[in-house]
Write a protein that holds these residues in place. Structure first.
Motif, short mmCIF file in Angstrom:
data_model
loop_
_atom_site.label_atom_id
_atom_site.label_comp_id
_atom_site.label_asym_id
_atom_site.label_seq_id
_atom_site.Cartn_x
_atom_site.Cartn_y
_atom_site.Cartn_z
N PHE A 108 3.08 -3.38 -3.49
CA PHE A 108 2.44 -3.07 -2.23
C PHE A 108 3.41 -2.61 -1.16
O PHE A 108 3.00 -2.23 -0.09
CB PHE A 108 1.67 -4.28 -1.70
N THR A 109 4.71 -2.72 -1.41
CA THR A 109 5.69 -2.26 -0.42
C THR A 109 6.95 -1.82 -1.15
O THR A 109 7.08 -2.02 -2.35
CB THR A 109 6.00 -3.36 0.61
N SER A 110 7.86 -1.23 -0.43
CA SER A 110 9.12 -0.80 -1.03
C SER A 110 10.13 -1.94 -0.95
O SER A 110 10.01 -2.86 -0.12
CB SER A 110 9.65 0.42 -0.30
N ALA A 111 11.13 -1.88 -1.81
CA ALA A 111 12.19 -2.90 -1.78
C ALA A 111 12.93 -2.87 -0.45
O ALA A 111 13.31 -3.92 0.09
CB ALA A 111 13.16 -2.66 -2.95
N MET A 112 13.11 -1.69 0.09
CA MET A 112 13.81 -1.54 1.37
C MET A 112 13.02 -2.24 2.49
O MET A 112 13.60 -2.98 3.29
CB MET A 112 13.99 -0.06 1.68
N SER A 113 11.73 -2.02 2.52
CA SER A 113 10.91 -2.66 3.55
C SER A 113 10.87 -4.16 3.36
O SER A 113 10.94 -4.93 4.32
CB SER A 113 9.49 -2.10 3.51
N ALA A 114 10.73 -4.60 2.11
CA ALA A 114 10.68 -6.04 1.83
C ALA A 114 11.94 -6.73 2.30
O ALA A 114 11.89 -7.80 2.92
CB ALA A 114 10.45 -6.28 0.34
N GLN A 115 13.08 -6.14 2.03
CA GLN A 115 14.34 -6.74 2.45
C GLN A 115 14.43 -6.80 3.97
O GLN A 115 14.86 -7.81 4.53
CB GLN A 115 15.51 -5.94 1.88
N ALA A 116 14.03 -5.73 4.62
CA ALA A 116 14.08 -5.71 6.09
C ALA A 116 13.14 -6.75 6.69
O ALA A 116 13.50 -7.46 7.64
CB ALA A 116 13.73 -4.31 6.60
N VAL A 117 11.94 -6.89 6.13
CA VAL A 117 10.97 -7.86 6.66
C VAL A 117 11.46 -9.28 6.41
O VAL A 117 11.35 -10.15 7.28
CB VAL A 117 9.57 -7.63 6.05
N PHE A 118 12.04 -9.54 5.22
CA PHE A 118 12.44 -10.90 4.89
C PHE A 118 13.64 -11.37 5.71
O PHE A 118 13.90 -12.57 5.81
CB PHE A 118 12.74 -11.05 3.39
N THR A 119 14.37 -10.45 6.32
CA THR A 119 15.50 -10.87 7.17
C THR A 119 15.05 -11.65 8.39
O THR A 119 15.87 -12.21 9.09
CB THR A 119 16.35 -9.66 7.63
N THR A 120 13.74 -11.69 8.64
CA THR A 120 13.22 -12.49 9.75
C THR A 120 13.27 -13.99 9.43
O THR A 120 13.16 -14.80 10.34
CB THR A 120 11.78 -12.10 10.09
N ALA A 121 13.43 -14.35 8.15
CA ALA A 121 13.38 -15.77 7.76
C ALA A 121 14.40 -16.63 8.51
O ALA A 121 14.02 -17.68 9.04
CB ALA A 121 13.54 -15.91 6.25
#
Length: 170
Positions: free
Chosen positions: A1-14
């Protein structure tokens, strides 16, 4: 449902979410320099996640649904850290916390594994014996030891520190 690049960027909010919830729920004192460090780490992780964009000019933004799932995963990870720290403060041993979290996870993932097996029951022949041994090794040895080490570290340090460790993962 998303790209690896977007997933990594979003998960940096953790780590940033972890900093906020550690302050609000665990009442941990957070120094301004630590918040600055989290923001700097987050910026660095986003730059790495957007490497393709800087090299090619192509931006893969992924799908909003996929990004929302990744954000929920980040919130779940923060919930795991906060809950684990609370249990650790109550005197629970890292082995107890690790075993309970893995058992709960097993019940959560077991229906998905059964569903996957029903859709593709020939996967065990495709993977082979050595592949199955690798799956068992990575789940039992690597998985259990990694979570046990994380729980032990969490017992010895703050939830904030345990949360920023994610920036060290490749």
């Amino acid at each position: 449902f998303t790209s690896a690049m977007s997933a990594q960027a979003v998960f940096t909010t953790a780590p940033l979410l972890n900093t906020i919830f550690s302050f609000l729920i665990l009442k941990e004192r957070i120094k301004l320099v630590r918040v600055g460090g989290v923001l700097l780490g987050m910026a660095g992780a986003i730059v790495i996640a957007l490497r393709t964009f800087f090299e090619t000019g192509s931006l893969e933004t992924g799908n909003i649904t996929g990004n929302a799932f990744v954000f929920l995963a980040a919130i779940s990870w923060v919930g795991f850290i906060i809950t684990s720290k609370k249990l650790s403060k109550r005197g629970y041993h890292p082995i107890t916390i690790t075993s309970h979290s893995l058992i709960i996870s097993m019940f959560g993932f077991l229906p998905l594994a059964v569903l996957e097996n029903m859709q593709n029951s020939a996967w065990t022949q495709t993977v082979g014996g050595l592949g199955l041994l690798g799956i068992v090794y990575s789940s039992v040895v690597a998985g259990v030891l990694a979570f046990l080490a994380y729980q032990t570290g969490l017992k010895l340090t703050s939830a904030f520190t345990a949360g920023v460790v994610i920036y060290l993962q490749p």
